[in-house]
Design a protein around this motif. Structure first.
Motif, PDB file in Angstrom:
ATOM      1  N   THR A 102     -26.211  43.502 -66.333  1.00  0.00           N
ATOM      2  CA  THR A 102     -26.521  44.163 -65.058  1.00  0.00           C
ATOM      3  C   THR A 102     -25.535  45.280 -64.750  1.00  0.00           C
ATOM      4  O   THR A 102     -25.930  46.395 -64.384  1.00  0.00           O
ATOM      5  CB  THR A 102     -26.511  43.138 -63.905  1.00  0.00           C
ATOM      6  OG1 THR A 102     -27.452  42.097 -64.192  1.00  0.00           O
ATOM      7  CG2 THR A 102     -26.893  43.804 -62.599  1.00  0.00           C
ATOM      8  N   ALA A 103     -24.249  45.006 -64.904  1.00  0.00           N
ATOM      9  CA  ALA A 103     -23.231  46.030 -64.634  1.00  0.00           C
ATOM     10  C   ALA A 103     -23.355  47.203 -65.604  1.00  0.00           C
ATOM     11  O   ALA A 103     -23.213  48.368 -65.208  1.00  0.00           O
ATOM     12  CB  ALA A 103     -21.836  45.413 -64.717  1.00  0.00           C
ATOM     13  N   SER A 104     -23.642  46.904 -66.859  1.00  0.00           N
ATOM     14  CA  SER A 104     -23.788  47.966 -67.862  1.00  0.00           C
ATOM     15  C   SER A 104     -25.005  48.841 -67.562  1.00  0.00           C
ATOM     16  O   SER A 104     -24.938  50.074 -67.645  1.00  0.00           O
ATOM     17  CB  SER A 104     -23.917  47.356 -69.257  1.00  0.00           C
ATOM     18  OG  SER A 104     -22.773  46.591 -69.588  1.00  0.00           O
ATOM     19  N   VAL A 105     -26.114  48.208 -67.214  1.00  0.00           N
ATOM     20  CA  VAL A 105     -27.334  48.957 -66.896  1.00  0.00           C
ATOM     21  C   VAL A 105     -27.130  49.821 -65.652  1.00  0.00           C
ATOM     22  O   VAL A 105     -27.546  50.980 -65.607  1.00  0.00           O
ATOM     23  CB  VAL A 105     -28.524  47.993 -66.694  1.00  0.00           C
ATOM     24  CG1 VAL A 105     -29.720  48.719 -66.092  1.00  0.00           C
ATOM     25  CG2 VAL A 105     -28.918  47.363 -68.019  1.00  0.00           C
ATOM     26  N   LEU A 106     -26.464  49.260 -64.644  1.00  0.00           N
ATOM     27  CA  LEU A 106     -26.194  50.039 -63.432  1.00  0.00           C
ATOM     28  C   LEU A 106     -25.315  51.246 -63.735  1.00  0.00           C
ATOM     29  O   LEU A 106     -25.505  52.326 -63.169  1.00  0.00           O
ATOM     30  CB  LEU A 106     -25.521  49.153 -62.379  1.00  0.00           C
ATOM     31  CG  LEU A 106     -26.431  48.171 -61.644  1.00  0.00           C
ATOM     32  CD1 LEU A 106     -25.605  47.254 -60.740  1.00  0.00           C
ATOM     33  CD2 LEU A 106     -27.470  48.915 -60.821  1.00  0.00           C
ATOM     34  N   CYS A 107     -24.365  51.078 -64.635  1.00  0.00           N
ATOM     35  CA  CYS A 107     -23.488  52.192 -65.027  1.00  0.00           C
ATOM     36  C   CYS A 107     -24.301  53.306 -65.692  1.00  0.00           C
ATOM     37  O   CYS A 107     -24.127  54.486 -65.396  1.00  0.00           O
ATOM     38  CB  CYS A 107     -22.393  51.676 -65.961  1.00  0.00           C
ATOM     39  SG  CYS A 107     -21.086  52.872 -66.278  1.00  0.00           S
ATOM     40  N   VAL A 108     -25.207  52.916 -66.577  1.00  0.00           N
ATOM     41  CA  VAL A 108     -26.065  53.896 -67.243  1.00  0.00           C
ATOM     42  C   VAL A 108     -26.970  54.589 -66.229  1.00  0.00           C
ATOM     43  O   VAL A 108     -27.141  55.820 -66.261  1.00  0.00           O
ATOM     44  CB  VAL A 108     -26.918  53.216 -68.340  1.00  0.00           C
ATOM     45  CG1 VAL A 108     -27.950  54.191 -68.901  1.00  0.00           C
ATOM     46  CG2 VAL A 108     -26.026  52.694 -69.453  1.00  0.00           C
ATOM     47  N   LEU A 109     -27.534  53.818 -65.311  1.00  0.00           N
ATOM     48  CA  LEU A 109     -28.414  54.394 -64.290  1.00  0.00           C
ATOM     49  C   LEU A 109     -27.658  55.373 -63.399  1.00  0.00           C
ATOM     50  O   LEU A 109     -28.199  56.412 -62.996  1.00  0.00           O
ATOM     51  CB  LEU A 109     -29.040  53.288 -63.449  1.00  0.00           C
ATOM     52  CG  LEU A 109     -30.077  52.405 -64.155  1.00  0.00           C
ATOM     53  CD1 LEU A 109     -30.559  51.293 -63.217  1.00  0.00           C
ATOM     54  CD2 LEU A 109     -31.255  53.243 -64.637  1.00  0.00           C
ATOM     55  N   LEU A 110     -26.404  55.060 -63.080  1.00  0.00           N
ATOM     56  CA  LEU A 110     -25.581  55.973 -62.288  1.00  0.00           C
ATOM     57  C   LEU A 110     -25.376  57.302 -63.014  1.00  0.00           C
ATOM     58  O   LEU A 110     -25.474  58.381 -62.415  1.00  0.00           O
ATOM     59  CB  LEU A 110     -24.218  55.345 -61.990  1.00  0.00           C
ATOM     60  CG  LEU A 110     -24.130  54.355 -60.830  1.00  0.00           C
ATOM     61  CD1 LEU A 110     -22.693  53.876 -60.680  1.00  0.00           C
ATOM     62  CD2 LEU A 110     -24.609  54.979 -59.531  1.00  0.00           C
ATOM     63  N   ALA A 111     -25.102  57.224 -64.313  1.00  0.00           N
ATOM     64  CA  ALA A 111     -24.883  58.432 -65.102  1.00  0.00           C
ATOM     65  C   ALA A 111     -26.158  59.282 -65.151  1.00  0.00           C
ATOM     66  O   ALA A 111     -26.114  60.507 -64.974  1.00  0.00           O
ATOM     67  CB  ALA A 111     -24.431  58.065 -66.518  1.00  0.00           C
ATOM     68  N   VAL A 112     -27.300  58.632 -65.373  1.00  0.00           N
ATOM     69  CA  VAL A 112     -28.571  59.353 -65.433  1.00  0.00           C
ATOM     70  C   VAL A 112     -28.902  59.964 -64.076  1.00  0.00           C
ATOM     71  O   VAL A 112     -29.320  61.133 -63.990  1.00  0.00           O
ATOM     72  CB  VAL A 112     -29.705  58.406 -65.886  1.00  0.00           C
ATOM     73  CG1 VAL A 112     -31.069  59.095 -65.761  1.00  0.00           C
ATOM     74  CG2 VAL A 112     -29.474  57.953 -67.330  1.00  0.00           C
TER      75      VAL A 112
END
Length: 230
Positions: free
Chosen positions: A192-202
């Motif tokens: 979840t934290a990793s996906v949120l980090c990627v979503l923030l970057a995008v």
């Protein structure tokens, strides 16, 4: 019961984790965004005069670009250790380190953008009575904006990723959750934290791309003209 079972069985995807830890996820995301935004904003403020110095004084270009490149090569643990005596275990420590890392991208793109401004555009502006300051703000910066925004987008995405390293001192936003979950390999939290980090970057990249398109309408007109010619 099924929701609780996914926590017991340590599944990668777990709705119960999202429901029970929602506030923790929100707090970590807010911290991540805040640290990233502060680092990029301060990086812009620092990079701009350095880029102007490198562009207007060629003898300083090598040292400025060389120094920012060297800063980028310093490992994060070493960087934070060097800054620790000045800032302690605080968010300022992480922000300062991220600012230093962003300079190599921002300064290089600013210099490249300003140097790419056509000489005839500068001469025409000077012929119309533009002074150095007016020339910079009304001619050079608008023409260099695509390159400047490209550098800002790269620096922002890079900073979103590097912010997670701040978990070393407990100021890493989503990186804190990843760091906390790794010893027990808590799959749902790591994912979840990793996906949120990627979503923030995008999301940050798309937002800046939208801002770039709004600020540089002539690039869309030029692109449309090129397609029409074909």
């Amino acid at each position: 019961m099924a929701g609780r079972d996914c926590l017991v069985t340590n599944d990668w995807i777990c709705g119960e984790y999202l429901r029970s830890r929602s506030q923790e996820l929100i707090d970590a995301t807010v911290q991540h965004v805040g640290i990233t935004a502060a680092a990029v904003a301060i990086g812009l403020v620092v990079a701009f005069p350095l880029a102007l110095l490198a562009r207007s004084r060629p003898r300083f270009a090598g040292p400025v670009l060389g120094l920012t490149t060297v800063l980028y090569t310093i490992p994060s643990l070493a960087m934070f250790s060097l800054l620790l005596p000045f800032f302690g275990l605080s968010a300022a420590l992480v922000v300062t380190g991220l600012v230093l890392y962003s300079l190599t991208i921002l300064v290089r793109n600013m210099v490249a953008g300003l140097e790419a401004v056509p000489a005839e555009a500068r001469e025409a502006a000077r012929g119309m009575g533009y002074g150095p300051a007016r020339l910079l703000w009304e001619v050079e910066l608008p023409l260099a904006l695509p390159a400047l925004m490209a550098g800002l987008r790269i620096a922002t995405v890079s900073t979103v990723a590097l912010t997670t390293v701040g978990s070393i001192v407990g100021r890493g936003g989503l990186g804190n959750l990843i760091e906390d979950a790794l010893p027990s390999f808590f799959k749902a939290q790591v994912l979840t934290a990793s996906v949120l980090c990627v979503l923030l970057a995008v999301a940050a990249d798309l937002l800046l791309l939208g801002v770039q398109r709004l600020l540089t309408p002539w690039t869309r007109i030029r692109a449309a003209g090129s397609r029409g010619a074909h």
